[in-house]
Design an enzyme around this catalytic site. Structure first.
Site, PDB file in Angstrom:
ATOM      1  N   CYS A   3       0.840  -1.190   0.000  1.00 55.67           N
ATOM      2  CA  CYS A   3       0.000   0.000   0.000  1.00 55.67           C
ATOM      3  C   CYS A   3       0.879   1.245   0.000  1.00 55.67           C
ATOM      4  O   CYS A   3       1.674   1.438   0.927  1.00 55.67           O
ATOM      5  CB  CYS A   3      -0.906  -0.002   1.232  1.00 55.67           C
ATOM      6  N   CYS A  11      -1.163   6.624   6.131  1.00 52.65           N
ATOM      7  CA  CYS A  11      -2.180   5.867   6.874  1.00 52.65           C
ATOM      8  C   CYS A  11      -1.524   4.621   7.432  1.00 52.65           C
ATOM      9  O   CYS A  11      -0.905   3.861   6.673  1.00 52.65           O
ATOM     10  CB  CYS A  11      -3.351   5.497   5.961  1.00 52.65           C
ATOM     11  N   CYS A  14      -3.684  -0.227   8.793  1.00 50.10           N
ATOM     12  CA  CYS A  14      -3.452  -1.647   8.505  1.00 50.10           C
ATOM     13  C   CYS A  14      -2.126  -2.063   9.127  1.00 50.10           C
ATOM     14  O   CYS A  14      -1.083  -2.040   8.471  1.00 50.10           O
ATOM     15  CB  CYS A  14      -3.462  -1.899   7.006  1.00 50.10           C
ATOM     16  N   CYS A  88      -7.491   3.561  -1.859  1.00 51.67           N
ATOM     17  CA  CYS A  88      -7.215   2.504  -0.876  1.00 51.67           C
ATOM     18  C   CYS A  88      -7.463   1.130  -1.492  1.00 51.67           C
ATOM     19  O   CYS A  88      -8.523   0.869  -2.071  1.00 51.67           O
ATOM     20  CB  CYS A  88      -8.099   2.696   0.354  1.00 51.67           C
ATOM     21  N   GLN A 212     -21.618  -6.112   8.531  1.00 53.16           N
ATOM     22  CA  GLN A 212     -20.185  -6.386   8.540  1.00 53.16           C
ATOM     23  C   GLN A 212     -19.480  -5.780   7.333  1.00 53.16           C
ATOM     24  O   GLN A 212     -20.056  -5.662   6.254  1.00 53.16           O
ATOM     25  CB  GLN A 212     -19.948  -7.904   8.563  1.00 53.16           C
ATOM     26  N   GLU A 265     -32.275  -6.262  19.307  1.00 47.88           N
ATOM     27  CA  GLU A 265     -31.226  -5.304  18.937  1.00 47.88           C
ATOM     28  C   GLU A 265     -31.651  -3.929  19.419  1.00 47.88           C
ATOM     29  O   GLU A 265     -32.815  -3.555  19.293  1.00 47.88           O
ATOM     30  CB  GLU A 265     -31.032  -5.310  17.422  1.00 47.88           C
ATOM     31  N   ASN A 312     -24.073 -12.055  19.392  1.00 49.77           N
ATOM     32  CA  ASN A 312     -23.074 -11.463  18.500  1.00 49.77           C
ATOM     33  C   ASN A 312     -22.825 -10.022  18.964  1.00 49.77           C
ATOM     34  O   ASN A 312     -23.218  -9.071  18.299  1.00 49.77           O
ATOM     35  CB  ASN A 312     -23.584 -11.494  17.053  1.00 49.77           C
ATOM     36  N   CYS A 339     -16.010 -10.498  17.854  1.00 50.70           N
ATOM     37  CA  CYS A 339     -14.968  -9.786  17.113  1.00 50.70           C
ATOM     38  C   CYS A 339     -13.815  -9.410  18.032  1.00 50.70           C
ATOM     39  O   CYS A 339     -12.910  -8.671  17.630  1.00 50.70           O
ATOM     40  CB  CYS A 339     -15.540  -8.546  16.427  1.00 50.70           C
TER      41      CYS A 339
END
Length: 381
Positions: A3, A11, A14, A88, A212, A265, A312, A339
Site C-alpha cells: 500500500c 495511513c 493496517c 485505498c 459487517q 437489537e 453477536n 470480534c
C-alpha cells in the site's frame, strides 16, 4: 499486499500491511486457540481466509480540504489537515470507482468540506455501502441542512454516474464531536433500504443499520451459525445483538417455521431492516424487537427462555450481567460470535457451566490484528 499510503506513512491503520497473508491468518488462529484453551478440548475448524485486498464493502470517508481540492480519506484531528485515501486497496473495485464521482460532485455543487479546527464548512463525511449485486447506498454527513437542496438536485446525476445507486440520504451531525454520524437521517430517494445480497438470502439495510465490512466473510459466518442451528434443531431460539437479523434470519430459514425465533437489537433502524426481510421471506414464528439485550434477557420469565441462544455482541462482549444470566438460565447451547476474543474469554470465565465444543476463526479484517471467531458452547454434563 503493498500500500503506497502505508509505505509513505500517510495511513497506518493496517498494522499487518506487508506481512504475508497466510502468516496473518495463521497468527490469528494461533492467538484464538491460545486464549480459548482454558475452556475445554475444542474442535477447531479450519480458519476462513478472506481476499487480502478489495474486500471492503463500505467506506467511511472523511472529507477535508477545499471545494476546489477536496481530500477523501482521513483527517489529522490536531491539525485538521486531510489525507486523501481514495485509492485505498482494501475497497471493492466498484467502491473505488465512486471516488472521482464524489470529488466532482463536491466541486460542482459547492459542497464545502468541514474544517474541524475552525468548525466551519458543511460536508463532514461520506458513508458508502456496497451490495454484491451492485446496488449501493450513499450517505452525506452534514453539519446542518444548508447543503440539503444542492445534494437533492444532484441525485439523478449521481444515479446516472454510479450504476446501482439505490439509497441516498443526508445525516446531520450538528455537534463538533468526533463521531462518524448523528442521530437524524433524511432519506432523499424513494428506496429506503439497500438489499444486501448473500448466498442464501438478501438482508435489508436502512441507513443507520450495521452490517459487517466484509460481505464474503459475513456470509461464511452466517453459514457456520446456520449449520450449528440445524444440527441442534431447537424449538426456540434467541438472537441477541441481532443487528439486521443475519443469524436469526438464517436460523429461521433452516428451521422452516418449526421454532420460535426472536431477534433483539437496541437499534430501531436495524430492527426495521430485519422486519422487512422477515416479511419478504414470509417467515413464520419470527419476531424482532428493539431492546437492550441484557435488559430483555433479565426481564424474561424462565418459561420463555430459549433452547438455543445466539449472541453477536460488540467488541466489549456480553458483559458480566448477561454472562451470569446465561450461566444460571438452564440454556443448553449457545452460539457466541465475537470480534474480540479477549472479551469472549472474559465472558466465558463467568460461564463455567459451559465448554467450548467447536470454534472457528474467520478473517473479517485482513491486514489488521482483528478477526471474528465463532464458537459453539455446550453446557457441561
Amino acid at each position: 499486499m503493498q500500500c503506497p499510503y502505508f509505505d509513505a506513512n500517510i495511513c497506518r491503520s493496517c498494522t499487518q500491511m506487508g506481512v504475508p497473508y497466510t502468516q496473518q491468518v495463521q497468527a490469528k488462529d494461533a492467538e484464538a486457540r491460545a486464549l480459548l484453551s482454558p475452556f475445554g478440548e475444542i474442535d477447531w475448524l479450519e480458519p476462513v481466509a478472506s481476499a487480502e485486498e478489495g474486500f471492503r464493502n463500505k467506506a467511511k470517508i472523511v472529507v477535508a480540504g477545499s471545494v476546489q481540492e477536496p481530500t477523501l480519506g482521513i483527517v489529522n484531528p490536531r491539525t485538521g489537515i486531510g489525507s486523501d485515501l481514495s485509492e485505498c486497496g482494501l475497497y471493492e473495485p466498484a467502491l473505488s470507482a465512486m471516488m472521482p464521482v464524489f470529488r466532482a460532485l463536491i466541486q460542482r455543487a459547492q459542497l464545502t468540506p468541514y474544517n474541524i479546527k475552525t468548525q466551519k464548512g458543511e460536508l463532514k463525511n461520506i458513508l458508502v455501502t456496497l451490495s454484491p449485486n451492485g446496488a449501493s447506498m450513499v450517505r452525506f454527513v452534514l453539519r446542518s441542512k444548508k447543503l440539503l437542496v444542492p445534494i437533492r438536485r444532484e441525485i439523478q446525476r449521481l444515479q446516472a454516474e454510479i450504476p446501482g445507486l439505490t439509497v441516498v440520504s443526508v445525516n446531520l451531525l450538528r455537534e463538533p464531536i468526533a463521531l462518524v454520524e448523528g442521530a437524524e437521517e433524511i432519506i432523499l430517494t424513494e428506496a429506503q433500504t439497500l438489499p444486501m445480497q448473500l448466498s442464501e438470502l438478501s438482508l435489508h439495510l436502512r441507513p443507520q443499520s450495521f452490517f459487517q465490512t466484509n460481505t464474503a466473510i459475513a456470509d461464511a459466518l452466517y453459514h457456520q451459525g446456520r449449520e450449528w442451528v440445524a444440527q441442534a434443531a431447537p424449538r426456540s431460539l434467541w438472537d441477541l445483538y441481532c443487528g439486521v437479523g443475519g443469524f436469526g434470519l438464517h436460523a429461521a430459514t433452516v428451521l422452516d417455521g418449526a421454532a420460535e425465533v426472536t431477534g433483539i437489537e437496541v437499534s430501531s433502524e436495524a430492527i426495521a431492516s430485519a422486519q422487512r426481510t422477515a416479511g419478504e421471506l414470509k417467515l413464520e414464528n419470527m419476531h424482532f424487537e428493539a431492546a437492550d439485550a441484557t435488559e430483555f434477557a433479565l426481564a424474561a420469565a424462565p418459561v420463555d427462555y430459549p433452547e438455543l441462544l445466539v449472541v453477536n455482541p460488540p467488541r466489549r462482549g456480553i458483559g458480566e450481567k448477561l454472562a451470569d444470566w446465561v450461566q444460571t438460565s438452564g440454556i443448553q447451547t449457545v452460539i457466541y460470535s465475537s470480534c474480540n476474543v479477549r472479551s469472549l474469554a472474559k465472558d466465558l470465565e463467568c460461564m463455567p457451566g459451559f465448554r467450548v465444543a467447536k470454534a472457528r476463526v474467520l478473517d473479517m479484517f485482513p491486514q489488521t490484528n482483528h478477526y471474528e471467531v465463532i464458537t459453539l458452547l455446550e453446557r457441561k454434563k
